[in-house]
Every structure is written in C-alpha cells, then in structure tokens.
Design a protein around this motif. Sequence first.
Motif, short mmCIF file in Angstrom:
data_model
loop_
_atom_site.label_atom_id
_atom_site.label_comp_id
_atom_site.label_asym_id
_atom_site.label_seq_id
_atom_site.Cartn_x
_atom_site.Cartn_y
_atom_site.Cartn_z
N TYR A 53 37.53 48.48 30.70
CA TYR A 53 39.02 48.32 30.10
C TYR A 53 39.08 46.15 30.38
O TYR A 53 39.89 46.06 29.57
CB TYR A 53 39.67 48.54 31.34
N ASP A 54 38.45 45.57 31.43
CA ASP A 54 38.56 44.38 30.87
C ASP A 54 36.84 43.80 31.73
O ASP A 54 37.03 42.86 32.88
CB ASP A 54 39.87 43.98 31.53
N PRO A 55 36.42 43.63 30.92
CA PRO A 55 34.90 43.30 30.89
C PRO A 55 34.56 42.17 32.04
O PRO A 55 33.76 41.38 32.46
CB PRO A 55 33.89 43.36 29.50
N ARG A 56 35.68 41.07 31.42
CA ARG A 56 35.67 39.85 32.18
C ARG A 56 36.73 39.50 33.52
O ARG A 56 36.42 38.31 33.93
CB ARG A 56 36.06 38.97 31.10
N SER A 57 36.89 40.45 33.55
CA SER A 57 37.81 40.11 35.05
C SER A 57 36.22 40.17 36.36
O SER A 57 35.42 40.60 36.14
CB SER A 57 38.61 41.54 35.35
N THR A 58 37.10 39.57 37.37
CA THR A 58 35.84 39.32 38.86
C THR A 58 36.26 40.88 39.11
O THR A 58 34.36 41.09 39.82
CB THR A 58 37.23 38.89 39.38
N PRO A 70 36.26 42.29 45.58
CA PRO A 70 37.21 41.52 45.41
C PRO A 70 38.58 42.63 45.33
O PRO A 70 38.46 43.46 44.58
CB PRO A 70 37.59 40.06 44.44
N ARG A 71 40.05 42.39 45.98
CA ARG A 71 40.95 43.18 45.88
C ARG A 71 41.02 42.02 44.50
O ARG A 71 41.73 41.31 43.89
CB ARG A 71 41.72 42.85 46.41
N ASN A 72 41.26 42.90 43.06
CA ASN A 72 41.88 42.50 41.83
C ASN A 72 42.46 43.26 40.89
O ASN A 72 41.82 45.10 41.19
CB ASN A 72 40.40 43.29 41.25
N ILE A 73 43.45 43.13 40.10
CA ILE A 73 44.32 43.87 39.80
C ILE A 73 44.16 44.85 38.29
O ILE A 73 44.63 45.75 37.91
CB ILE A 73 45.75 43.03 39.54
N ARG A 74 43.29 43.89 37.85
CA ARG A 74 42.37 44.63 36.76
C ARG A 74 41.73 45.86 37.12
O ARG A 74 41.73 47.48 36.38
CB ARG A 74 41.43 43.82 35.63
N ILE A 75 41.00 45.91 37.92
CA ILE A 75 40.12 47.57 38.84
C ILE A 75 41.79 48.87 39.16
O ILE A 75 41.64 49.94 38.77
CB ILE A 75 39.51 47.56 40.24
N SER A 76 42.55 48.40 39.58
CA SER A 76 43.81 48.91 39.63
C SER A 76 44.35 49.75 38.55
O SER A 76 45.29 50.69 38.41
CB SER A 76 44.59 49.06 41.13
N GLU A 77 44.52 48.57 37.67
CA GLU A 77 45.13 49.00 36.44
C GLU A 77 43.93 49.79 35.33
O GLU A 77 44.75 50.87 34.76
CB GLU A 77 45.37 47.43 35.33
N ALA A 78 42.77 50.14 35.42
CA ALA A 78 41.97 50.34 34.77
C ALA A 78 42.16 52.23 34.64
O ALA A 78 42.34 52.56 33.24
CB ALA A 78 40.66 50.34 35.10
N PRO A 79 42.09 52.70 35.56
CA PRO A 79 42.13 54.31 35.38
C PRO A 79 43.45 54.59 34.56
O PRO A 79 43.26 55.37 33.62
CB PRO A 79 42.40 54.75 36.80
N SER A 80 44.71 53.89 34.70
CA SER A 80 45.64 54.30 33.88
C SER A 80 45.61 54.29 32.91
O SER A 80 46.43 55.27 31.61
CB SER A 80 46.83 54.01 34.74
N HIS A 81 44.19 53.54 32.29
CA HIS A 81 43.96 53.53 30.75
C HIS A 81 43.12 54.10 30.59
O HIS A 81 41.96 54.41 29.56
CB HIS A 81 44.25 52.18 30.12
N GLY A 82 42.21 54.63 31.33
CA GLY A 82 41.56 55.99 31.45
C GLY A 82 40.21 55.52 31.21
O GLY A 82 39.32 56.13 30.75
N LYS A 83 39.62 54.51 31.65
CA LYS A 83 38.71 53.41 31.59
C LYS A 83 38.12 52.67 32.90
O LYS A 83 38.73 52.48 33.38
CB LYS A 83 38.46 51.78 30.55
#
Length: 262
Positions: A238-243, A220-233
């Motif tokens: 980064y967010d194990p409970r995200s979709t 799915p399109r998911n904001i957590r997926i796009s945020e994770a790389p900037s945290h190097g994870k």
Amino acid sequence: MSSPVRPLIIAIANQKGGVGKTTTAINLAAALAARGLATLLIDLDPQGNASTGLGFDRSCSFVGTYELLVGPRPAPDAIQPTDLTNLFLVAADTDLVGAEIELVEADDRTGRLAKSLAHLPTGQFRVVIIDCPPSLGLLNLNGLVAADSVLVPLQCEFFALEGISQLMRTIDRVKGGPNPRLKLAGIVLTMYDRRNNLTDLVADDARSFFGDKVFATTIPRNIRISEAPSHGKPVLTYDPRSTGAAAYIQLADELIRRENLI
Ligand code: ADP
Ligand code: MG
C-alpha cells in the motif's frame, strides 16, 4: 541445496482485542514473503480481518479455517494465493463464528488445527502465521496447540500488561499438556508513540519483565498501517515507503535472525 524443512508455525496471540494482532499477522507475513520466504497466513478469527485485509472476498464460497477445524480437512484443501508472491492464505469462512461451540463436544477439540497443518507437504512453506482471535477459547487453543511459538503484540497503552499473566499461564498449560514444544517467540510493542511518555513506561515495564524476549523492533503508530486494510493490501504494498512498512520489514528481519529462518 538445503534439505526441505518443516515450517516454523507462529501463533500471534493476545486475548485483548485491538492490540495489533491482525495488523502484525498480515504485515509480518507480507514482509517475510517479500524476503523470499514462502509464508502461509491462517485466519483463525471469525471476524476475518486478516482475510479481508489481504483483499479476500469472504462473500464467495470457499474452503476456509472452519472446514479445517470442524470438517476436519487437511490444510492444503484451503490454501489460496494472494496478490503477493510467496504469500498464501487460509481465509476465515463465515461459519467459523460457530466453531467454538461446535467443537465443545468434539473429540480432540484443541488439536484440530495441528492435525490439519500436519498435512502440509514438507518444504512447501517456511513460515506459517496464525492470526488468533481475541479470546482464550477453543479457537485460540487450537492455534497454540498447532504452533511452535507464540508472538504477543503488546499495545503501548495503560493496562497493556494486564491479562498478559493469564496468557502466559495458558501458554504454560498448553506446554504442560498437548504441545510441549511451544515457546514464546517474543513480545512486539505496537502502536509505539515516541511523543507519549506512557509508551516509554509500558516499554520499560515489558522489557524489565520479559527481558530480551521483547523484540528490539517496535511498531510505530502510523496512519498508513491503519489505512492499508481498507485497500485490501499489506502496508508493504500500500505504501512501501511508509515508516509502518519499514518497521514490519525490520521486524521480519529480526525474526529471521532470531529463528535462523534463512
Ligand atoms: P487485533 O487483531 O489485536 O484486534 P488489529 O490489528 O485489528 O488488532 O488493530 C486494531 C486497530 O488498530 C485497527 O484499526 C488497526 O488498523 C489499528 N492499528 C494496528 N496497528 C497500528 C499501528 N501500528 N498504527 C496505526 N494503527 C494501527
Ligand atoms: Mg484481530
């Protein structure tokens, strides 16, 4: 105890940029590692997004993908640990941007990565994931010649299938030439948005064209997926409970089943 096996080498390829190759390479590799499979991620894109996305500092001095190809060096020389258990990285050195040109005159210019990976000790890794650049040039060809199979991320948007026939022809050419064992691992639909009718149209098109080669799992399109790389994870840590994390775990499980990886 099972006998040591060669790793399954998967190239993540699509000459279009921005379709989710690197995101899939990082997160599928992380999910496979979380399932207990020793996994090596190779960053074959000069942009180095898979390296930085895993928190790797590319400004330090290190042996990376360029050295494997141009050195040429055996892959074990370049393997780095990551913050995740079971996940290892060959990072993209900044010289990689010149490799495409330097290799033009070299002998066995498309078989360099394959040769380098042949030095991996049997049993050290179960899976090798190669994050290919958005082109069909020499770097990409090195990925396809080294791989057992190709996994193609397809972004659910207009023109998604455009260029896919060119990729399939390239795969066929590699199969008919330097790498007869190459096969299509499958198509992964990325940035899937249920509220968008276009998503369904692209998905239907892909499934009627590629049949069961299209993974049942969609990302799915998911904001957590796009945020994770900037945290190097990877999104998994980064967010194990995200979709997004759940989707990549599901994709890893589907791949494990399809390829009998466990
Ligand atoms: P590629 O490697 O094919 O060029 P990327 O994996 O870098 O593509 O993805 C392109 C952009 O889309 C990146 O900014 C990435 O964070 C974002 N992206 C990829 N997949 C998703 C997703 N499932 N949900 C939201 N954003 C995504
Ligand atoms: Mg990329």
